[in-house]
Design an enzyme around this catalytic site. Structure first.
Site, PDB file in Angstrom:
ATOM      1  N   SER A  45      65.287  56.645  59.760  1.00 13.96           N
ATOM      2  CA  SER A  45      65.675  55.492  58.946  1.00 13.96           C
ATOM      3  C   SER A  45      65.445  55.740  57.460  1.00 13.96           C
ATOM      4  CB  SER A  45      64.898  54.227  59.355  1.00 13.96           C
ATOM      5  OG  SER A  45      63.726  54.080  58.580  1.00 13.96           O
ATOM      6  N   VAL A  46      66.031  54.835  56.683  1.00 10.09           N
ATOM      7  CA  VAL A  46      65.917  54.845  55.223  1.00 10.09           C
ATOM      8  C   VAL A  46      64.458  54.680  54.764  1.00 10.09           C
ATOM      9  CG1 VAL A  46      66.331  52.332  55.049  1.00 10.09           C
ATOM     10  CG2 VAL A  46      66.981  53.814  53.131  1.00 10.09           C
ATOM     11  N   LYS A  47      63.599  54.118  55.628  1.00 12.86           N
ATOM     12  CA  LYS A  47      62.241  53.794  55.183  1.00 12.86           C
ATOM     13  C   LYS A  47      61.325  55.001  55.074  1.00 12.86           C
ATOM     14  CE  LYS A  47      61.326  50.362  53.981  1.00 12.86           C
ATOM     15  NZ  LYS A  47      61.589  49.285  52.975  1.00 12.86           N
ATOM     16  N   ASP A  48      61.725  56.156  55.552  1.00 16.99           N
ATOM     17  CA  ASP A  48      60.905  57.359  55.333  1.00 16.99           C
ATOM     18  C   ASP A  48      60.723  57.601  53.840  1.00 16.99           C
ATOM     19  OD1 ASP A  48      61.125  57.655  58.046  1.00 16.99           O
ATOM     20  OD2 ASP A  48      61.884  59.713  57.992  1.00 16.99           O
ATOM     21  N   ALA A  51      58.075  55.270  52.458  1.00 11.68           N
ATOM     22  CA  ALA A  51      56.760  55.681  52.976  1.00 11.68           C
ATOM     23  C   ALA A  51      56.228  56.864  52.170  1.00 11.68           C
ATOM     24  CB  ALA A  51      56.879  56.049  54.456  1.00 11.68           C
TER      25      ALA A  51
END
Ligand code: PMP
Length: 341
Positions: A45-48, A51
């Site tokens: 996902s884009v959230k890596d 993070a």
């Protein structure tokens, strides 16, 4: 076999995702629609990106030290990204989540080695809301930081320094428009800011799901939600620190049904299995493309975000019973699968 030189450590796999031309959406819009393949990140996902940037920022500020702990209140993709990045850098991960979340999400976070703290679901104003519990835990835990993705602007910095630069280079500076939905707002604000620095004429559009308050905010100056959505990871009711100063030129509101049409067409027509926020983003990109075409721009180039893999939603979006229970149309191959059983 030709073994090429290594490109760096495993964290260098985050970002630099491919940009693909989506043929069905391009045909529907009458111009080129491009999808940034964020499902190709290691955590799917884009959230890596957020993070990695939040953890690196805490290290640089001296707050996160060797063998420290990263704590976050999240049920979804951010927790998965944090767990992977923390593993790679030798940190512990603690994720606080409401106990009504799907078993798959809990199992995924546990499988990655995160420690889960389950709390009863409650409203944001309640001090026992999972976000407040996670913040207090971080304050009370020796050597811990709270990621705080909504108001931590290292999140949008990941998109100013990463996603926006990549889009500019991948389109050779030819990009005319960008749109996506907001969860924390890190992606839309960061990509918008990064692209406007390159060329202030690039049109930045917010694509809002039903049930979120941002469409009305950008259209009429009032934070007001209407309707509802089952899309995970998007739909915001306030101006987070990440959204402050976001250069939004225009806005669209897209229903779950419209988003699902594109989830279905991208899977059946182009072989991409995606989550619902990606379908909503693609529907928004088509609106933006049509708007630019109607103003006489010749073949405008419009990009959006393909946020995460559909494999994360096998028991929901890709499950006939679940779709029916939400009053949503069931993909016909799922109906056929049911009949054959
Ligand atoms: N789609 C999905 C599936 C997500 O998990 C998120 C993150 N909440 C978003 C879209 C929105 O990204 P952002 O938080 O950068 O606004």
């Amino acid at each position: 076999m030709n073994i090429t030189a290594p490109i760096g450590d495993t964290l260098s796999l985050i970002g630099n995702t491919p940009l693909v031309r989506l043929s069905g959406p391009s045909e529907a819009a009458g111009c080129d629609i491009w999808g940034k393949c964020e499902f190709a990140n290691p955590g799917s996902s884009v959230k890596d990106r957020a993070a990695l940037w939040m953890i690196r920022d805490a290290e640089e500020r001296g707050e996160l030290r060797p063998a420290g702990t990263v704590i976050e209140g999240t049920a979804g993709n951010t927790g998965i990204g944090i767990a992977l990045v923390a593993n790679a850098l030798g940190y512990r991960t603690v994720i606080v989540m409401p106990d009504n979340q799907s078993k798959e999400k809990m199992d995924t976070l546990r499988a990655l080695g995160a420690e889960l703290v389950l709390v009863p679901p409650t409203k944001y104003a309640d001090p026992n809301h999972f976000q407040h519990v996670s913040r207090r835990m971080a304050e009370e835990t020796e050597g811990a930081i709270w990621a705080g993705q909504f108001d931590n602007i290292a999140n949008r910095k990941a998109h100013i320094e990463g996603t926006a630069q990549e889009l500019w280079h991948q389109t050779e500076g030819r990009i005319d428009g960008f749109t996506c939905a907001a969860g924390t707002g890190g992606t839309i604000a960061g990509v918008g800011m990064g692209l406007k620095e390159k060329n202030s004429e690039i049109r930045i559009a917010l694509t809002d799901p039903h049930g979120a308050a941002l469409y009305n905010y950008f259209a009429h100056g009032e934070l007001k939600a209407e309707g509802s959505s089952v899309a995970e990871g998007i739909g915001q009711g306030r101006i987070t620190a990440n959204l402050e100063g976001a250069p939004i030129d225009t806005q669209f509101r897209i229903s779950d049904e419209e988003g699902l049409v594109w989830v279905e067409r991208l899977l059946r027509g182009e072989g991409l299995c995606l989550g619902l926020s990606s379908g909503i983003n693609v529907a928004g990109a088509i609106e933006l493309g049509r708007q630019l075409v109607s103003e006489g721009r010749e073949n405008p180039q419009v990009a959006t975000i393909l946020c995460d893999t559909g494999f994360r939603y096998l028991s929901t979006l890709y499950n006939a019973e679940w779709l029916r229970s939400k009053g949503l149309p069931v993909f016909d191959w799922l109906e056929r699968g049911d009949a054959a059983r």
